[in-house]
Structure formats: C-alpha cells, structure tokens
Design an enzyme around this catalytic site. Structure first.
Site, mmCIF file in Angstrom:
data_model
loop_
_atom_site.group_PDB
_atom_site.id
_atom_site.type_symbol
_atom_site.label_atom_id
_atom_site.label_comp_id
_atom_site.label_asym_id
_atom_site.label_seq_id
_atom_site.Cartn_x
_atom_site.Cartn_y
_atom_site.Cartn_z
ATOM 1 N N ILE A 12 46.893 23.964 -15.623
ATOM 2 C CA ILE A 12 46.977 22.762 -16.463
ATOM 3 C C ILE A 12 47.552 23.089 -17.838
ATOM 4 C CG2 ILE A 12 45.663 20.865 -17.531
ATOM 5 C CD1 ILE A 12 46.039 20.660 -14.449
ATOM 6 N N ARG A 77 38.591 35.402 -27.005
ATOM 7 C CA ARG A 77 37.665 34.951 -25.967
ATOM 8 C C ARG A 77 36.748 33.845 -26.482
ATOM 9 N NH1 ARG A 77 36.493 38.241 -21.322
ATOM 10 N NH2 ARG A 77 37.971 39.951 -21.147
ATOM 11 N N CYS A 149 41.590 14.704 -12.507
ATOM 12 C CA CYS A 149 42.822 14.181 -11.906
ATOM 13 C C CYS A 149 42.499 13.069 -10.916
ATOM 14 C CB CYS A 149 43.599 15.303 -11.224
ATOM 15 S SG CYS A 149 42.638 16.264 -10.033
ATOM 16 N N GLY A 209 32.670 14.315 -8.380
ATOM 17 C CA GLY A 209 32.037 13.277 -9.199
ATOM 18 C C GLY A 209 33.028 12.210 -9.620
#
Length: 332
Positions: A12, A77, A149, A209
């Site tokens: 993405i 990080r 998406c 979901g």
C-alpha cells in the site's frame, strides 16, 4: 497542497506513492526500517502486479528521487522518532499495518505530523469512506482511518441501494485476492489456523469486519450487514457479493439503473459500472473503489437480490487514501 509522508513502504505504501504522483499530490518523506533507499528504488520501479513504474526513480545522496523530486528517507522503528517536520510532511499515511489505533498512530504527531491517515480499519479512529461519509470529518480529528479495501468497495454500493430501496438486512462475501499476511506454504498462524494454509494452494474461508464496518460509515445500516471472506490464489483484484433483502420492491433493471446513475453522478470515480463480460484481471490498476457488474448480479424476487462489485484491492484503495487526504486538506 500540504505535503505527505508515508510510514511503511509495502504494497500500500508504494502504491499510495504511485497514486499521489498520478493525482498531483506531493510526497516528501518515506519511513521504513526494513529496507534501504536502494531497495526502495527497486521495489518501487518493478511491480509484479501493476507493472514497471513509467517515470524515473533513483537513489541520490540518500534520497529517493522520483520523477526528479527528492523524497527524504527515514529508517526508524519507532514512529515517535521520525522527524516528519524536517521534511515538511504534515499528513502522514500510516501503512505499516501495525499502528492502527489512535494511541499508536498518534506517535507520528511527536515528530511534527499534523494528521495521520491509517490505511487499515481501526478499533477506535474515526473511519471514512470516500463518497459515503466524508461530511462527518471535522478538522479537530488528528488520526483517521481510511477503512479497508473491502469496506471501500461495499459501502458506496450499499449506500446507493439503501438510499433508493432500503436494505432490511444483508450478507456479504468477498472473494479476496492473496495478501502479504498469508503464507506461501502451510505454517503457523496464531489462533487463525486456516489463515496459515498455503495461499497458492487453497480457497481459504476467513473472517472480515468489512461488512460490519459499513455500519460505522452508514449509521442507518448498523447491525444490518455482516460478512465473511474467501481468500483465493490470485495476486490482486477482489469481488464483493452483496446479498440483501430490500424494504422497497424493485426489478433488477431498476436497481441497475440507480447504480449506473450514481456512477455517473455523485459517486463518479468512486463507484464504476460495467455491463461487459468482465473477469478479475480486467480490473488490474483500476482506480475505482468499486465497479458494479451489471451482468453478474441476480434477483430471486423484487425484494431479494445478489449484487456483484469488483475492486482492485491494492490500487483502488491507495487512490482513496490520497482522495481522503485531499478532502481533509480542503477542510483543515
């Protein structure tokens, strides 16, 4: 236009950069602790699914240079340590898949980001779907989610159907392309045992979901939709099967007409419409959130219908991330 930073240069993250270039948005910084700038060049230039990048990309003096524009590269990080302000990045796309709550995503604000857009569903951040509920955005929101998406595919279609015919209840199935979280061969996968089976060998029933999340962006549908997924061995493009009971009776032709009307009007660019004999590869690199397949749907009677809509789960979604940012910038 305000400048954008990207945290996580995966599927993405890289496609958000491509979408930003296509839409004239300015990406000024990328953070990824797992790949250096030369590897970023390689991964951005060559894409097995969407093809080779059509512009120029190079590494120069520690910068990622795309079409002559320098992009600052960080390798932190901890998001709190990314100095977004030094690169001028105000809107940060959180696309690691790791920092998906308000608390975790808010750490970007410490480095000078003004807003954070999570490119995934979030347990607590306000969720937005372009074409559906952008009017609920307010400038005091610091962290938002672009939903998933699948929610981006389902919600615009559900909105059109509910606005015109009333959805009493419905079930969604998404036949979903393989994603990076899956296994190339059988392996352990925590509590989700089936998810650990070889992606190239199996049709894998999985939880999603996405349908319930529609209730968050269209409150009138809260509690009326749920769904599940089948993960299938294709690299990209997924398809939603929405089966609903309607409050107002309608022929399938009447439903098609309303969807086509929306695709040419208020949802242009978000919801597409096709009456051709299409298959999944026909939607590679399609920028719509959802493309209604007029020939694939069926109705049992005037109140019980199955509707089909395709989506490039990578590129369509990445384009909406940029659209959401542009909308936020217009209001902030």
């Amino acid at each position: 236009m305000s400048k954008i930073g990207i945290n996580g240069f995966g599927r993405i993250g890289r496609l958000v950069l491509r979408a930003a270039i296509d839409k004239g948005a300015s990406v000024v910084a990328v953070n990824d602790p797992f790949i250096d700038v030369n590897y970023m060049v390689y991964l951005f230039k060559f894409d097995s699914t969407h093809g080779r990048f059509k512009g120029t990309v190079a590494a120069e003096g520690g910068f990622l240079v795309v079409n002559g524009q320098k992009i600052t590269v960080f390798s932190e990080r901890d998001p709190a340590n990314i100095n977004w302000a030094s690169a001028g990045a105000e809107y940060v796309v959180e696309s690691t898949g790791v920092f998906t709550t308000i608390d975790k995503a808010s750490t970007h604000l410490k480095g000078g980001a003004k807003k954070v857009i999570i490119s995934a569903p979030s347990a607590d951040a306000p969720m937005f779907v372009c074409g559906v509920n952008l009017d609920a955005y307010s400038p005091d929101m610091k962290v938002v989610s672009n939903a998933s998406c699948t929610t981006n595919c389902l919600a615009p279609l559900a909105k059109v159907i509910n606005d015109n015919f009333e959805i009493v209840e419905g079930l969604m199935t998404t036949v979903h392309a393989t994603t990076a979280t899956q296994k190339t061969v059988d392996g352990p996968s925590g509590k989700l045992w089936r998810d650990g089976r070889g992606a190239a060998q199996n049709i894998i029933p999985a939880a999603t979901g996405a349908a319930k999340a529609v209730g968050k962006v269209i409150p009138a549908l809260n509690g009326k939709l749920t769904g599940m997924a089948f993960r299938v061995p294709t690299p990209n493009v997924s398809v939603v099967d929405l089966t609903v009971r309607l409050g107002k009776g309608a022929t399938y032709d009447e439903i098609k007409a309303k969807v086509e009307e929306a695709s040419k009007g208020p949802l242009k660019g978000i919801l597409g419409y096709t009456d051709e004999e299409v298959v999944s590869t026909d939607f590679f690199s399609d920028t719509h959130s959802s493309v209604f397949d007029a020939k694939a749907g069926i109705s049992l009677n005037d109140k019980f219908v199955k509707l089909i809509s395709w989506y490039d789960n990578e590129f369509g979604y990445s384009n909406r991330v940029i659209d959401l940012i542009k909308y936020m910038q217009s209001k902030d």
